[in-house]
Design a protein around this motif. Structure first.
Motif, PDB file in Angstrom:
ATOM      1  N   SER A 122       0.809  -1.232   0.000  1.00  0.00           N
ATOM      2  CA  SER A 122       0.000   0.000   0.000  1.00  0.00           C
ATOM      3  C   SER A 122       0.837   1.275   0.000  1.00  0.00           C
ATOM      4  CB  SER A 122      -0.946  -0.012   1.204  1.00  0.00           C
ATOM      5  OG  SER A 122      -0.217  -0.099   2.418  1.00  0.00           O
ATOM      6  N   ILE A 123       1.973   1.255   0.682  1.00  0.00           N
ATOM      7  CA  ILE A 123       2.813   2.461   0.723  1.00  0.00           C
ATOM      8  C   ILE A 123       3.293   2.812  -0.680  1.00  0.00           C
ATOM      9  CG2 ILE A 123       5.028   3.370   1.532  1.00  0.00           C
ATOM     10  CD1 ILE A 123       4.659   1.804   4.104  1.00  0.00           C
ATOM     11  N   ALA A 125       1.783   1.889  -3.551  1.00  0.00           N
ATOM     12  CA  ALA A 125       0.607   2.292  -4.322  1.00  0.00           C
ATOM     13  C   ALA A 125       0.218   3.738  -4.020  1.00  0.00           C
ATOM     14  CB  ALA A 125      -0.555   1.353  -4.039  1.00  0.00           C
ATOM     15  N   GLU A 126       0.265   4.106  -2.744  1.00  0.00           N
ATOM     16  CA  GLU A 126      -0.088   5.476  -2.358  1.00  0.00           C
ATOM     17  C   GLU A 126       0.870   6.486  -2.968  1.00  0.00           C
ATOM     18  OE1 GLU A 126      -2.612   6.905  -0.782  1.00  0.00           O
ATOM     19  OE2 GLU A 126      -3.635   4.972  -0.725  1.00  0.00           O
ATOM     20  N   ALA A 127       2.145   6.115  -3.073  1.00  0.00           N
ATOM     21  CA  ALA A 127       3.114   7.021  -3.693  1.00  0.00           C
ATOM     22  C   ALA A 127       2.758   7.283  -5.148  1.00  0.00           C
ATOM     23  CB  ALA A 127       4.521   6.438  -3.581  1.00  0.00           C
ATOM     24  N   ILE A 129      -0.324   7.043  -6.427  1.00  0.00           N
ATOM     25  CA  ILE A 129      -1.564   7.837  -6.409  1.00  0.00           C
ATOM     26  C   ILE A 129      -1.250   9.304  -6.127  1.00  0.00           C
ATOM     27  CG2 ILE A 129      -3.731   8.209  -5.162  1.00  0.00           C
ATOM     28  CD1 ILE A 129      -3.770   5.122  -4.731  1.00  0.00           C
ATOM     29  N   ASN A 130      -0.381   9.545  -5.162  1.00  0.00           N
ATOM     30  CA  ASN A 130      -0.006  10.917  -4.825  1.00  0.00           C
ATOM     31  C   ASN A 130       0.699  11.608  -5.989  1.00  0.00           C
ATOM     32  OD1 ASN A 130      -1.102  10.737  -2.253  1.00  0.00           O
ATOM     33  ND2 ASN A 130       0.828  10.090  -1.306  1.00  0.00           N
ATOM     34  N   ARG A 133      -2.040  12.839  -8.153  1.00  0.00           N
ATOM     35  CA  ARG A 133      -2.747  13.968  -7.528  1.00  0.00           C
ATOM     36  C   ARG A 133      -1.909  15.239  -7.526  1.00  0.00           C
ATOM     37  NH1 ARG A 133      -5.056  10.373  -2.473  1.00  0.00           N
ATOM     38  NH2 ARG A 133      -6.985   9.666  -3.484  1.00  0.00           N
ATOM     39  N   GLU A 134      -0.602  15.069  -7.400  1.00  0.00           N
ATOM     40  CA  GLU A 134       0.277  16.237  -7.316  1.00  0.00           C
ATOM     41  C   GLU A 134       0.777  16.690  -8.687  1.00  0.00           C
ATOM     42  OE1 GLU A 134       3.297  14.962  -4.613  1.00  0.00           O
ATOM     43  OE2 GLU A 134       1.889  14.740  -2.930  1.00  0.00           O
ATOM     44  N   LYS A 352       7.978   7.427  -9.079  1.00  0.00           N
ATOM     45  CA  LYS A 352       7.676   7.851  -7.704  1.00  0.00           C
ATOM     46  C   LYS A 352       7.378   6.630  -6.824  1.00  0.00           C
ATOM     47  CE  LYS A 352       7.895  12.368  -7.223  1.00  0.00           C
ATOM     48  NZ  LYS A 352       8.734  13.013  -6.171  1.00  0.00           N
ATOM     49  N   ALA A 353       6.662   5.668  -7.379  1.00  0.00           N
ATOM     50  CA  ALA A 353       6.376   4.442  -6.634  1.00  0.00           C
ATOM     51  C   ALA A 353       7.658   3.662  -6.368  1.00  0.00           C
ATOM     52  CB  ALA A 353       5.385   3.579  -7.414  1.00  0.00           C
ATOM     53  N   ALA A 356       9.433   4.976  -3.369  1.00  0.00           N
ATOM     54  CA  ALA A 356       8.772   4.493  -2.148  1.00  0.00           C
ATOM     55  C   ALA A 356       9.144   3.048  -1.857  1.00  0.00           C
ATOM     56  CB  ALA A 356       7.259   4.635  -2.287  1.00  0.00           C
TER      57      ALA A 356
END
Length: 484
Positions: A122-123, A125-127, A129-130, A133-134, A352-353, A356
């Motif tokens: 998840s960490i 995946a969130e990277a 997603i962010n 978004r960014e 980016k992922a 992370a």
């Protein structure tokens, strides 16, 4: 054109078979047949009304009839010798076949694909997603973001004991791209690429794409499929340009111990032209007491080694398409030049992922160790289960998530309604037909005695697969002798 077809038999089970299809013919005429081309499909070019193809002097021509004047224009639709020399990936083909069967309602257990069944942590995946978004969604530098290349340098130094600077790293769309660019960058026509067998299916084809000659060196299951240094030394010539090593290995799961790599390194050092591609994509999927050694960390090997790694296997990121090469700047810059004309930089979001992922800790931290523990449990189950079969030979994997099992004791048998089992491909076709389990024949990896089983699947799924395979094998009988 030859095509792979899965047809509904009288028993209601989809049966694999090879058939001939005319390019451009109506594929929907038989709703019970799913057709899978086993080579690139040649379609005649159409201009407005109709067309037909013919051969002239070995060149395939498409004859297009134009609009009003009905004049004919011949178009050469032949493919290059380079493309024609390359075989399609059998692992990809079988995975696609099994997926199509499942989509058609056939309950096939798919153990052919080489990808983890876990979700991306998840960490990571969130990277990604962010990043979206960014607004981190634009082109990156061709070689990869500086942030990611610095993180890769840190990982290689801390975990592998090899030191690089960011300009000695090129990030690509998966480790496969990294490897093929390395082969293209250093090989000239007529060079030899030394490949121990069993091998990953793409290595020989990559050599052919570079107009080089793959030289296959066999290994034995009794020696855990590890390369014999004496055999290597006897096969090296002035044309030898690359040695490809994969540890942990796809398809065998073998791990090269450090002392064996040191012996190989001493031989490599005697040959000025010889470079080494060290494919380390499975490095974190390894089972104690086995340990991983990067070939570039051995004395005198940094200058000769192109280290390949990525994120697909250990971090369950196959769909993110992110890999990299590390090596001397001269060679890596050449890979970057090729990439600049192929794809340019890798996906910004995936990079980016990747940052992370490398931030999870040594060897991927707990997120990776949990997956490795599950893989080991599955390996132990399969080794025990198949070890109960008479005549089956197994080399217990020390890493990755594959079993490469010698089933050749079943060659020469036959099954009612199917026919004779002659080799690894016919046995896999039989197991898909009778047991509805998709596996990969060993001939795709250069060893026809074996079959590759991926255990990147849950234990309940593997238990069901073993039960189906054993039940299907029981029905094989010695082939009836033919009287003279």
């Amino acid at each position: 054109m030859a095509a792979f077809s899965l047809q509904t038999s009288t028993s209601g089970i989809a049966r694999p078979s090879f058939e001939t299809r005319i390019p451009g013919s109506d594929l929907g005429s038989n709703p019970k047949s799913i057709c899978f081309p086993c080579q690139p499909r040649l379609l005649p070019l159409t201009c407005r009304s109709n067309s037909k193809s013919r051969s002239r002097g070995g060149v395939v021509m498409a004859v297009a009839v134009t609009g009003n004047d009905q004049s004919q224009v011949e178009v050469d639709v032949s493919l290059s010798p380079r493309v024609n020399s390359v075989k399609p990936s059998k692992t990809v083909a079988i995975t696609d076949q099994a997926t199509a069967l499942v989509q058609a309602g056939v309950p096939v257990i798919r153990l052919a694909a080489g990808e983890p069944d876990f979700d991306t942590p998840s960490i990571i995946a969130e990277a990604g997603i962010n990043a979206i978004r960014e607004g981190f969604t634009r082109y990156t530098p061709n070689a990869g973001t500086l942030e990611l290349r610095q993180a890769i340098c840190h990982k290689l130094k801390e975990e592998n004991g090899i030191t690089y600077t960011p300009d000695q790293i090129v990030v690509s769309n998966g480790a496969k791209q990294s490897i093929v660019q390395a082969v293209l960058a250093v090989c000239s026509p007529g060079d030899e690429v030394i490949i121990p067998a069993p091998f990953w299916v793409s290595y020989p084809e990559m050599a052919r794409m570079a107009d080089a000659t793959p030289v296959i060196l066999p290994t034995s299951i009794s020696n855990d499929f590890l390369l014999d240094p004496k055999l290597l030394e006897s096969k090296l010539t002035e044309k030898s340009r690359l040695l490809i090593l994969c540890s942990p290995s796809n398809p065998t799961g073998s791990v090269y111990p450090k002392n064996l790599l040191q012996e190989i390194a001493k031989i490599v050092a005697k040959h000025p032209r010889l470079l080494v591609i060290s494919d380390e994509i499975y490095e974190h999927i390894i089972y104690a007491p086995a340990t991983h050694t990067s070939f570039a960390s051995l004395p005198g090997m940094w200058e000769r080694t192109l280290t390949i790694n990525g994120f697909s296997k250990a971090f369950a990121m196959t769909g993110w398409r992110l890999g990299y090469i590390a090596g001397p700047k001269h060679f890596v810059a050449a890979c970057g030049k090729l990439q600049s004309q192929f794809t340019s930089g890798a996906c910004s979001i995936s990079q980016k992922a990747g940052v992370a992922a490398l931030g999870l800790g040594f060897a991927g931290g707990e997120a990776v160790s949990v997956m490795v523990k599950a893989f080991q449990e599955r390996r132990d189950f399969l080794v025990k289960s198949f070890g109960e079969l008479s005549g089956v030979r197994i080399s217990e994997p020390r890493g990755a998530f594959y079993l490469f099992i010698d089933f050749s004791a079943y060659y020469g048998t036959e099954a009612e309604g199917f026919g004779k089992i002659e080799n690894s491909e016919s046995l896999c076709r039989y197991l898909l037909d009778k047991g509805q389990v998709a596996l990969v024949p060993g001939d795709a990896f250069g060893d026809d005695t074996c079959i590759r089983i991926s255990y990147a699947a849950s234990l309940p799924t593997l238990r069901a697969a073993v039960e189906r395979i054993k039940k299907a094998l029981v029905e094989l009988k010695p082939a009836a002798s033919v009287a003279n």
